[in-house]
Design a protein around this motif. Sequence first.
Motif, PDB file in Angstrom:
ATOM      1  N   UNK A   1       0.802  -1.225   0.000  1.00 57.01           N
ATOM      2  CA  UNK A   1       0.000   0.000   0.000  1.00 57.01           C
ATOM      3  C   UNK A   1       0.836   1.277   0.000  1.00 57.01           C
ATOM      4  N   UNK A   2       2.161   1.146  -0.116  1.00 50.90           N
ATOM      5  CA  UNK A   2       3.027   2.316  -0.182  1.00 50.90           C
ATOM      6  C   UNK A   2       3.718   2.664   1.114  1.00 50.90           C
ATOM      7  N   UNK A   3       3.411   1.963   2.178  1.00 53.48           N
ATOM      8  CA  UNK A   3       4.098   2.168   3.451  1.00 53.48           C
ATOM      9  C   UNK A   3       5.204   1.147   3.629  1.00 53.48           C
ATOM     10  N   UNK A   4       5.473   0.783   4.883  1.00 53.90           N
ATOM     11  CA  UNK A   4       6.401  -0.318   5.142  1.00 53.90           C
ATOM     12  C   UNK A   4       5.965  -1.037   6.411  1.00 53.90           C
ATOM     13  N   UNK A   5       6.321  -2.328   6.492  1.00 56.33           N
ATOM     14  CA  UNK A   5       5.905  -3.157   7.625  1.00 56.33           C
ATOM     15  C   UNK A   5       7.062  -3.473   8.551  1.00 56.33           C
ATOM     16  N   UNK A   6       8.263  -3.090   8.161  1.00 62.06           N
ATOM     17  CA  UNK A   6       9.455  -3.297   8.998  1.00 62.06           C
ATOM     18  C   UNK A   6      10.457  -2.215   8.689  1.00 62.06           C
ATOM     19  N   UNK A   7      11.069  -1.687   9.734  1.00 63.78           N
ATOM     20  CA  UNK A   7      12.199  -0.776   9.591  1.00 63.78           C
ATOM     21  C   UNK A   7      13.245  -1.165  10.626  1.00 63.78           C
ATOM     22  N   UNK A   8      14.466  -1.262  10.183  1.00 62.21           N
ATOM     23  CA  UNK A   8      15.569  -1.547  11.084  1.00 62.21           C
ATOM     24  C   UNK A   8      16.643  -0.497  10.927  1.00 62.21           C
ATOM     25  N   UNK A   9      17.249  -0.096  12.037  1.00 65.95           N
ATOM     26  CA  UNK A   9      18.306   0.914  12.030  1.00 65.95           C
ATOM     27  C   UNK A   9      19.461   0.459  12.906  1.00 65.95           C
ATOM     28  N   UNK A  10      20.670   0.854  12.502  1.00 68.91           N
ATOM     29  CA  UNK A  10      21.829   0.566  13.353  1.00 68.91           C
ATOM     30  C   UNK A  10      21.924   1.538  14.515  1.00 68.91           C
ATOM     31  N   UNK A  11      21.297   2.681  14.385  1.00 65.88           N
ATOM     32  CA  UNK A  11      21.293   3.674  15.456  1.00 65.88           C
ATOM     33  C   UNK A  11      20.161   4.652  15.222  1.00 65.88           C
ATOM     34  N   UNK A  12      19.832   5.471  16.210  1.00 69.84           N
ATOM     35  CA  UNK A  12      18.710   6.416  16.068  1.00 69.84           C
ATOM     36  C   UNK A  12      18.906   7.366  14.889  1.00 69.84           C
TER      37      UNK A  12
END
Length: 215
Positions: free
Chosen positions: A145-156
């Motif tokens: 739908x144009x969003x995302x279901x997962x986001x991962x980051x190494x830091x803020x």
Amino acid sequence: MRHGSAEPVHVAVMARAPQPGAAKTRLIPALGAVGAARLQRRFTLQALVEASRAATGGVILWGAPHCQHRFFRALRRRLAVELRSQSEGDLGARMAAVFAAYSGPVVLIGTDCPVLLGAHLVAAARVLRGDGDGPNDAVFVPAEDGGYVLVGLRGPQPRLFEGIDWGSERVMAQTRERLSELGLRWVELPTLWDVDRPEDLPRLATLEGYRAWSP
């Protein structure tokens, strides 16, 4: 328990308490308030089970409106997850606050994607660790739908969540622009689908264990 000696990547799960009338409100016209709340319970349990199964690091449930709802406390006893309360503000502010609580890599998911499995979390953790080609700043699983279901980051990365039209079909596109502006290195994993609106229910009902939510 985490496998091997790889760098731990914690999994944060943002969930709303399954209160009738306050959970999955866009599905209430199709399921009723109680039915929508029951689906929220099921989604939350599945997300936490998959996060625990991935075993990439600790699992933390970030609850709204607070983490002391009896359902969340039951999940803590059942699955040995840590509980924390979401902050105030829009979705972007709340997501940024989750990442600000950690000093190492974190994968953040919600509870609306029933096809997001432990294998996806393992793949995201590998991207952040950079297994094979060096670490990446971010990882995403886009949504249809144009969003995302997962986001991962190494830091803020608080700016990553500012000025985004949350809930619109522009979320992932705007996020890509912001990633480029910030000079971040990111990877996108294969796109998945989530359940937000009544028109998503027929596909949900094709999944094992979800036939009861057929519209």
